[in-house]
Design a protein around this motif. Sequence first.
Motif, mmCIF file in Angstrom:
data_model
loop_
_atom_site.group_PDB
_atom_site.id
_atom_site.type_symbol
_atom_site.label_atom_id
_atom_site.label_comp_id
_atom_site.label_asym_id
_atom_site.label_seq_id
_atom_site.Cartn_x
_atom_site.Cartn_y
_atom_site.Cartn_z
ATOM 1 N N LEU A 359 0.983 -1.019 0.086
ATOM 2 C CA LEU A 359 0.132 -0.131 0.009
ATOM 3 C C LEU A 359 1.073 1.466 -0.112
ATOM 4 O O LEU A 359 1.810 1.326 0.898
ATOM 5 N N GLN A 360 0.845 2.096 -1.088
ATOM 6 C CA GLN A 360 1.529 3.319 -0.985
ATOM 7 C C GLN A 360 0.774 4.446 -1.009
ATOM 8 O O GLN A 360 -0.491 4.402 -1.457
ATOM 9 N N LEU A 361 1.205 5.459 -0.114
ATOM 10 C CA LEU A 361 0.157 6.574 -0.153
ATOM 11 C C LEU A 361 1.187 7.946 -0.421
ATOM 12 O O LEU A 361 2.410 7.937 -0.463
ATOM 13 N N ARG A 362 0.534 9.149 -0.783
ATOM 14 C CA ARG A 362 1.181 10.244 -1.073
ATOM 15 C C ARG A 362 0.253 11.374 -0.836
ATOM 16 O O ARG A 362 -0.855 11.261 -0.740
ATOM 17 N N GLY A 363 0.996 12.670 -0.735
ATOM 18 C CA GLY A 363 0.196 13.618 -0.388
ATOM 19 C C GLY A 363 0.436 14.255 1.038
ATOM 20 O O GLY A 363 1.062 13.756 1.758
ATOM 21 N N THR A 364 -0.293 15.134 1.451
ATOM 22 C CA THR A 364 -0.220 16.013 2.800
ATOM 23 C C THR A 364 -1.486 16.070 3.238
ATOM 24 O O THR A 364 -2.375 16.675 2.534
ATOM 25 N N LEU A 365 -1.628 15.811 4.506
ATOM 26 C CA LEU A 365 -2.681 16.078 5.168
ATOM 27 C C LEU A 365 -2.797 17.280 6.091
ATOM 28 O O LEU A 365 -1.465 17.255 6.883
ATOM 29 N N THR A 366 -3.405 18.040 6.257
ATOM 30 C CA THR A 366 -3.370 19.267 7.013
ATOM 31 C C THR A 366 -4.541 19.279 8.164
ATOM 32 O O THR A 366 -5.907 18.893 7.650
ATOM 33 N N CYS A 367 -4.609 19.632 9.391
ATOM 34 C CA CYS A 367 -5.502 19.329 10.405
ATOM 35 C C CYS A 367 -5.746 20.716 11.031
ATOM 36 O O CYS A 367 -4.681 21.268 11.609
ATOM 37 N N PHE A 368 -6.953 21.254 10.959
ATOM 38 C CA PHE A 368 -7.262 22.433 11.530
ATOM 39 C C PHE A 368 -8.306 22.458 12.590
ATOM 40 O O PHE A 368 -9.449 21.641 12.470
ATOM 41 N N PRO A 369 -8.305 22.839 13.907
ATOM 42 C CA PRO A 369 -7.179 23.560 14.512
ATOM 43 C C PRO A 369 -6.117 22.613 14.965
ATOM 44 O O PRO A 369 -5.217 23.114 15.491
ATOM 45 N N GLY A 370 -6.047 21.423 14.418
ATOM 46 C CA GLY A 370 -5.008 20.527 14.887
ATOM 47 C C GLY A 370 -5.490 19.305 15.811
ATOM 48 O O GLY A 370 -6.517 19.646 16.529
ATOM 49 N N LEU A 371 -4.725 17.893 15.319
ATOM 50 C CA LEU A 371 -5.348 17.072 16.467
ATOM 51 C C LEU A 371 -4.706 16.965 17.725
ATOM 52 O O LEU A 371 -3.569 17.092 17.801
ATOM 53 N N THR A 372 -5.510 16.692 18.703
ATOM 54 C CA THR A 372 -4.979 16.853 20.079
ATOM 55 C C THR A 372 -5.199 15.322 20.681
ATOM 56 O O THR A 372 -4.826 15.170 21.925
ATOM 57 N N ILE A 426 -1.169 17.977 16.327
ATOM 58 C CA ILE A 426 -0.664 17.441 14.719
ATOM 59 C C ILE A 426 -1.525 18.590 13.751
ATOM 60 O O ILE A 426 -2.453 18.295 13.914
ATOM 61 N N THR A 427 -0.491 19.377 13.116
ATOM 62 C CA THR A 427 -1.211 20.162 12.069
ATOM 63 C C THR A 427 -1.221 19.778 10.930
ATOM 64 O O THR A 427 -1.977 20.308 9.827
ATOM 65 N N TRP A 428 -0.047 18.970 10.527
ATOM 66 C CA TRP A 428 -0.105 18.490 9.259
ATOM 67 C C TRP A 428 0.780 17.058 9.188
ATOM 68 O O TRP A 428 1.481 16.686 10.143
ATOM 69 N N ILE A 429 0.428 16.144 8.137
ATOM 70 C CA ILE A 429 1.035 14.884 8.088
ATOM 71 C C ILE A 429 1.477 14.707 6.716
ATOM 72 O O ILE A 429 0.791 14.970 5.720
ATOM 73 N N ASP A 430 2.818 14.180 6.439
ATOM 74 C CA ASP A 430 3.225 13.898 5.237
ATOM 75 C C ASP A 430 3.136 12.395 5.110
ATOM 76 O O ASP A 430 3.663 11.613 5.484
ATOM 77 N N LEU A 431 2.560 12.257 3.906
ATOM 78 C CA LEU A 431 2.203 10.731 3.477
ATOM 79 C C LEU A 431 3.129 10.068 2.405
ATOM 80 O O LEU A 431 3.076 8.866 2.059
ATOM 81 N N ASP A 432 3.831 11.010 1.708
ATOM 82 C CA ASP A 432 4.693 10.564 0.497
ATOM 83 C C ASP A 432 5.724 9.450 0.954
ATOM 84 O O ASP A 432 6.060 8.634 -0.291
ATOM 85 N N GLY A 433 5.958 9.132 2.075
ATOM 86 C CA GLY A 433 6.778 7.954 2.175
ATOM 87 C C GLY A 433 6.272 6.581 2.587
ATOM 88 O O GLY A 433 6.988 5.679 2.731
#
Length: 439
Positions: A359-372, A426-433
């Motif tokens: 399973l490969q993922l790519r792209g970026t998730l942004t979270c507002f106001p952020g995951l706590t 967490i305000t953003w997550i990078d899925l490219d890897g």
Amino acid sequence: MAYTDTNGIDLSGVTGRLLQTVDLVKNPAPQAIATDTVNGHVFVLQVESSATASAGNMYLNRIDRQTGVRTGSMQLKGFGHGLAMGVEPVGADSHVWTEVGPLHVTSGGTAFGKAVTRFRFEDGAVLDGAAIPQERKFTAPGSTAGTGPSTDPVNGLLTVMYHQGGERRFTRYDLTGAAAGDWAPVGPTFTVPAGEDTTPAVPSPYPLEPKLTFQGFASLGDVLYVYQWAPYDKDKDPALPSEFPGITFLTSYSWTTGQRLDRQVVTGADGLTRREPEGLAVEVDPATGETRLLFGFSNTTPGSEFARDVTIGWYPTRPAVDGIKVLSDWEDLVLEAGTAPGAQRPRGRLIAMAGTTHLQLRGTLTCFPGLTADGKVATLPHRLRPTRPARQNVPRNNFHGRCVCRVEADVHGALWAYGATADNAITWIDLDGVSVAWR
């Protein structure tokens, strides 16, 4: 040892997913599967519970092949058990081939249709097998028990399975001719060789029943595929847990020679809670034009004791290109509220390299106001959903040196993010890897 048949199918090879854990109209397990790729449908037969209905009643489910949403159903009275089925697209309609009564009822009370028929799917309709005219029913000459049809859409053939003289037999017919009432056989009749229902000696955590149970079939070109199941033998181990029901086998035979080509244990979708094989079919993928062999499994619906859902996987026929098979190309993830795409929208795909699916993922998730706190951030399409959790550590926004979180995809396709706390949002997550082994 790996063997690739004339269709390009390796029964020991990698598999993809069409649908996963889709709920059906009633509680019982699925029995047979087929698709109408022209109109975008998956069809699944279920036997209606004999505790609440007459033996031989079935439900026919129609499911959207892209979303997994059930879009309609029919009730089939006096049809049988659903040993196999086929579907033909006719314009915007789907015409369905199934078994139908008169019924053959076993000593255990299970009812099988002794004839095959064809009808148009009508959402919400109740169809009585006894009301279907005799000229729209076909019983293979000499057939003495249950039967079942399956379509080969590539070659325009209908295969009918039946019993004669204690033997299981298969005969092919021209699909268009059969629909018009012309039942002239095409090619030889295949008779399953003696002893083919003996359970093979394979590694197993529990004793297996000595005889294999027939679970469906499909035909493609010169190859006949037979789906079988070796349940765990409760007579030899009464304490055996019911959620581990047995081992699944898929066997291929040559129509030309009548000989077995290959037999393999099916490893696809091995993480289901109650994994029981149900149905084979052939389709041509509308997106890629690839011919695929579909195989179905039932599973216990989460939170229930008896309700079953359906999962459908598939074997590819195209060879790898530069060592890679693309089993599902890039598709967008469905994001949760409060989560948005970053510079590149979150997407996923399945590829196979050296016999292992990733399973490969790519792209970026942004979270507002952020995951706590730990939470769901997206949902994967059915074609990407694993049957065992797939997880990997990924980059996230740096907060006092804490710059990694874990993402995990579960059996229902939910993509979760773990590691956020009230003082470490967490305000953003990078899925490219993300490239993680998938099952």
